[in-house]
Design a protein around this motif. Structure first.
Motif, mmCIF file in Angstrom:
data_model
loop_
_atom_site.group_PDB
_atom_site.id
_atom_site.type_symbol
_atom_site.label_atom_id
_atom_site.label_comp_id
_atom_site.label_asym_id
_atom_site.label_seq_id
_atom_site.Cartn_x
_atom_site.Cartn_y
_atom_site.Cartn_z
ATOM 1 N N HIS A 14 10.118 0.292 3.056
ATOM 2 C CA HIS A 14 10.383 -0.267 1.723
ATOM 3 C C HIS A 14 9.370 -1.385 1.446
ATOM 4 O O HIS A 14 9.097 -2.202 2.324
ATOM 5 C CB HIS A 14 11.821 -0.823 1.663
ATOM 6 C CG HIS A 14 12.269 -1.125 0.273
ATOM 7 N ND1 HIS A 14 11.845 -2.240 -0.417
ATOM 8 C CD2 HIS A 14 13.087 -0.461 -0.580
ATOM 9 C CE1 HIS A 14 12.403 -2.244 -1.628
ATOM 10 N NE2 HIS A 14 13.157 -1.168 -1.742
ATOM 11 N N PRO A 15 8.817 -1.429 0.232
ATOM 12 C CA PRO A 15 7.765 -2.426 -0.016
ATOM 13 C C PRO A 15 8.253 -3.874 -0.070
ATOM 14 O O PRO A 15 7.457 -4.793 0.095
ATOM 15 C CB PRO A 15 7.214 -2.013 -1.388
ATOM 16 C CG PRO A 15 8.301 -1.204 -2.021
ATOM 17 C CD PRO A 15 9.040 -0.538 -0.901
ATOM 18 N N GLN A 16 9.562 -4.096 -0.302
ATOM 19 C CA GLN A 16 10.043 -5.484 -0.446
ATOM 20 C C GLN A 16 10.971 -5.935 0.674
ATOM 21 O O GLN A 16 11.201 -7.133 0.821
ATOM 22 C CB GLN A 16 10.833 -5.625 -1.758
ATOM 23 C CG GLN A 16 10.021 -5.453 -3.016
ATOM 24 C CD GLN A 16 10.960 -5.253 -4.191
ATOM 25 O OE1 GLN A 16 11.551 -4.188 -4.343
ATOM 26 N NE2 GLN A 16 11.115 -6.273 -4.991
ATOM 27 N N PHE A 17 11.583 -4.989 1.381
ATOM 28 C CA PHE A 17 12.642 -5.340 2.332
ATOM 29 C C PHE A 17 12.299 -4.856 3.735
ATOM 30 O O PHE A 17 11.773 -3.755 3.906
ATOM 31 C CB PHE A 17 13.973 -4.709 1.903
ATOM 32 C CG PHE A 17 14.411 -5.087 0.513
ATOM 33 C CD1 PHE A 17 14.471 -6.412 0.122
ATOM 34 C CD2 PHE A 17 14.773 -4.111 -0.406
ATOM 35 C CE1 PHE A 17 14.877 -6.772 -1.162
ATOM 36 C CE2 PHE A 17 15.186 -4.454 -1.695
ATOM 37 C CZ PHE A 17 15.235 -5.796 -2.073
ATOM 38 N N GLU A 18 12.648 -5.683 4.730
ATOM 39 C CA GLU A 18 12.421 -5.287 6.119
ATOM 40 C C GLU A 18 13.622 -5.722 6.956
ATOM 41 O O GLU A 18 14.055 -6.887 6.886
ATOM 42 C CB GLU A 18 11.147 -5.965 6.613
ATOM 43 C CG GLU A 18 10.775 -5.540 7.990
ATOM 44 C CD GLU A 18 9.264 -5.434 8.174
ATOM 45 O OE1 GLU A 18 8.507 -5.577 7.204
ATOM 46 O OE2 GLU A 18 8.868 -5.214 9.316
ATOM 47 N N ILE A 19 14.153 -4.808 7.748
ATOM 48 C CA ILE A 19 15.366 -5.103 8.524
ATOM 49 C C ILE A 19 15.033 -5.993 9.719
ATOM 50 O O ILE A 19 14.123 -5.685 10.491
ATOM 51 C CB ILE A 19 16.019 -3.791 9.005
ATOM 52 C CG1 ILE A 19 16.470 -2.959 7.799
ATOM 53 C CG2 ILE A 19 17.207 -4.085 9.924
ATOM 54 C CD1 ILE A 19 16.890 -1.549 8.141
ATOM 55 N N THR A 20 15.800 -7.089 9.837
ATOM 56 C CA THR A 20 15.587 -7.986 10.983
ATOM 57 C C THR A 20 16.871 -8.216 11.781
ATOM 58 O O THR A 20 16.821 -8.819 12.853
ATOM 59 C CB THR A 20 15.059 -9.361 10.512
ATOM 60 O OG1 THR A 20 15.924 -9.835 9.472
ATOM 61 C CG2 THR A 20 13.636 -9.267 10.005
ATOM 62 N N ALA A 21 18.032 -7.808 11.249
ATOM 63 C CA ALA A 21 19.291 -8.049 11.971
ATOM 64 C C ALA A 21 20.265 -6.907 11.700
ATOM 65 O O ALA A 21 20.289 -6.341 10.595
ATOM 66 C CB ALA A 21 19.906 -9.378 11.527
ATOM 67 N N LEU A 22 21.064 -6.588 12.721
ATOM 68 C CA LEU A 22 22.037 -5.500 12.601
ATOM 69 C C LEU A 22 23.370 -6.001 13.143
ATOM 70 O O LEU A 22 23.410 -6.692 14.168
ATOM 71 C CB LEU A 22 21.574 -4.290 13.426
ATOM 72 C CG LEU A 22 20.209 -3.700 13.030
ATOM 73 C CD1 LEU A 22 19.734 -2.701 14.085
ATOM 74 C CD2 LEU A 22 20.290 -3.013 11.664
ATOM 75 N N ALA A 23 24.468 -5.648 12.472
ATOM 76 C CA ALA A 23 25.789 -6.077 12.933
ATOM 77 C C ALA A 23 26.771 -4.924 12.812
ATOM 78 O O ALA A 23 26.642 -4.068 11.931
ATOM 79 C CB ALA A 23 26.269 -7.271 12.102
ATOM 80 N N ALA A 24 27.742 -4.919 13.720
ATOM 81 C CA ALA A 24 28.789 -3.885 13.683
ATOM 82 C C ALA A 24 30.013 -4.418 14.426
ATOM 83 O O ALA A 24 30.148 -5.642 14.600
ATOM 84 C CB ALA A 24 28.269 -2.584 14.286
ATOM 85 N N SER A 25 30.886 -3.540 14.880
ATOM 86 C CA SER A 25 32.153 -3.980 15.475
ATOM 87 C C SER A 25 31.945 -4.450 16.917
ATOM 88 O O SER A 25 30.859 -4.299 17.487
ATOM 89 C CB SER A 25 33.159 -2.831 15.485
ATOM 90 O OG SER A 25 32.888 -1.977 16.577
ATOM 91 N N ASP A 26 33.021 -4.946 17.521
ATOM 92 C CA ASP A 26 32.888 -5.417 18.910
ATOM 93 C C ASP A 26 32.625 -4.264 19.888
ATOM 94 O O ASP A 26 32.244 -4.479 21.022
ATOM 95 C CB ASP A 26 34.081 -6.292 19.328
ATOM 96 C CG ASP A 26 35.413 -5.604 19.100
ATOM 97 O OD1 ASP A 26 35.410 -4.395 18.762
ATOM 98 O OD2 ASP A 26 36.456 -6.267 19.241
ATOM 99 N N ARG A 27 32.813 -3.017 19.416
ATOM 100 C CA ARG A 27 32.429 -1.879 20.265
ATOM 101 C C ARG A 27 30.905 -1.845 20.460
ATOM 102 O O ARG A 27 30.401 -1.344 21.457
ATOM 103 C CB ARG A 27 32.851 -0.553 19.602
ATOM 104 C CG ARG A 27 34.328 -0.310 19.600
ATOM 105 C CD ARG A 27 34.647 1.029 18.904
ATOM 106 N NE ARG A 27 34.414 0.961 17.454
ATOM 107 C CZ ARG A 27 35.295 0.500 16.582
ATOM 108 N NH1 ARG A 27 36.472 0.073 16.994
ATOM 109 N NH2 ARG A 27 35.032 0.479 15.288
ATOM 110 N N SER A 28 30.166 -2.370 19.474
ATOM 111 C CA SER A 28 28.697 -2.271 19.476
ATOM 112 C C SER A 28 28.006 -3.588 19.796
ATOM 113 O O SER A 28 26.843 -3.588 20.219
ATOM 114 C CB SER A 28 28.229 -1.823 18.086
ATOM 115 O OG SER A 28 28.909 -0.661 17.691
ATOM 116 N N GLN A 29 28.708 -4.707 19.554
ATOM 117 C CA GLN A 29 28.058 -6.013 19.708
ATOM 118 C C GLN A 29 27.529 -6.223 21.118
ATOM 119 O O GLN A 29 28.174 -5.847 22.095
ATOM 120 C CB GLN A 29 29.044 -7.137 19.352
ATOM 121 C CG GLN A 29 29.389 -7.181 17.876
ATOM 122 C CD GLN A 29 30.673 -7.929 17.583
ATOM 123 O OE1 GLN A 29 31.087 -8.817 18.319
ATOM 124 N NE2 GLN A 29 31.323 -7.551 16.493
#
Ligand code: NAP
Length: 354
Positions: free
Chosen positions: A29-44
């Protein structure tokens, strides 16, 4: 390395059906870049590669594999968050992020009907973004705010109603939906319930469509949304289709219109996202098809990169004035793509900061 000119994005609910769509649509995407991801305590605490079973065509983006999944709570290393958390979790988490100064671009339902929360479709009610200023004042938010996109069926229905309401006034609308399995998240409806079957109940969906349609088509005046004088009736069915929500729609109009007037209003509809040339805006928000067996989920859900709504079967109706069928991609125009388009509009209007 993060490009200096891009907004840094956190995804809440990153491992889910909508979260993965966000990730797919935000790659390059030309304007947005992913730097953080969050989910439930199953994934943390796990790397994204460990936490997420990738269920879209192609591979999980390489760059994200080593990001450690976090709790959906501030602080997160990003400028704004896209939220696709389950409703019960989203209410508190989104409010917490907004209070901590993050713009929250949400696709979850709990805040949608808040009187000071924009429920946004950039083609339909871009002026509702002004509610952000009301919200900040009401809730004592600083730089943060919450903006929502509609329910995945409501957005398809309202995209089709908007040009008709603007030109001829819609006084009544009766809708029957046929909604895809992916609308229920993963793993969603059990295969033994879905196979060879139609389920005539989706909890809360009919109420959401009826309420959200009126807010979406309302006018922003004196710091509130004044709903139109319109009655909406919805019945929802889950059908055995992977992606793509379809709606049979009947409308009664306030002013006389020929079928050619209706077709022209739908086919010629463009709006602010097209004028601003927003990255995710489809060239044609509504595609009108004249074949007698379209739209169909498999053939039409990806039109306009999944961001166009396809309308067909337009014909006069014996009970109300006209009827037609509308179809849109539920996880793109109905969820992640809708939220990204909202963020692009907010960036263009100066509501986002790096
Ligand atoms: P999903 O596939 O079930 O994904 C849910 C996501 O939320 C996963 O990332 C999950 O993480 C996370 N999560 C679950 N419980 C959590 C908790 N207690 N704390 C923190 N995170 C939690 O659901 P979905 O279809 O993506 O839907 C997500 C939201 O978007 C829902 O509010 C839904 O109503 C809305 N929505 C969905 C669609 C659609 O077409 N699917 C369309 C419009 C709106 P784990 O993997 O760690 O469990």
């Amino acid at each position: 390395m993060i490009a200096m000119n891009k907004f840094r994005i956190g995804i809440l609910g990153a491992t889910g059906v909508v979260g993965q769509r966000f990730i797919q649509l935000l790659e390059d995407h030309p304007q947005f870049e992913i730097t953080a991801l969050a989910a439930s305590d199953r994934s943390q605490g796990k790397s994204f590669a460990e936490a997420c079973t990738w269920r879209l065509p192609g591979d999980m983006p390489e760059r994200l594999k080593q990001i450690i999944v976090q709790r959906p709570a501030p602080p997160l290393d990003c400028d704004l968050v896209f939220s696709s958390l389950p409703g019960d979790i989203a209410r508190e988490s989104e409010e917490e992020f907004a209070r901590a100064g993050y713009p929250v671009i949400s696709n979850s339902s709990p805040h949608r009907m808040g009187v000071d929360v924009p429920l946004l479709i950039p083609e339909v009610n871009a002026d509702h973004v002004a509610l952000i200023d009301v919200q900040r004042k009401n809730r004592g938010f600083g730089r943060g705010f919450i903006v929502t996109n509609p329910n995945c069926s409501a957005i398809v229905i309202v995209m089709a109603l908007a040009p008709l309401h603007a030109e001829f006034g819609v006084s009544s609308c009766v809708v029957t939906t046929m909604q895809a399995l992916s609308g229920a998240g993963y793993p969603g409806v059990a295969s033994l319930d879905a196979t060879d079957n139609v389920i005539p109940f989706i909890g809360g969906e009919e109420e959401k469509i009826e309420a959200e349609t009126l807010k979406l088509l309302g006018r922003f005046q004196n710091d509130v949304i004044a709903e139109p004088d319109m009655t909406v009736s919805a019945q929802c069915n889950r059908v055995n289709v992977s992606d793509g929500h379809m709606a049979s729609i009947r409308v009664k109009l306030e002013r006389a219109a020929s079928i050619d007037d209706i077709r022209a209003a739908l086919a010629s509809f463009t709006s602010e996202p097209q004028h601003l040339k927003l990255h995710s805006a489809p060239e044609r928000p509504i595609i009108v098809r004249s074949e007698n067996d379209r739209p169909q989920p498999r053939l039409d859900r990806d039109s306009g990169g999944g961001m166009s709504v396809t309308v067909g079967r337009l014909t006069p109706d014996n009970v109300l004035d006209y009827r037609f069928v509308a179809l849109g991609h539920n996880t793109i125009r109905g969820a992640a793509g809708a939220a990204i388009l909202n963020a692009e509009l907010l960036a263009a209007r100066g509501y986002l900061r790096r």
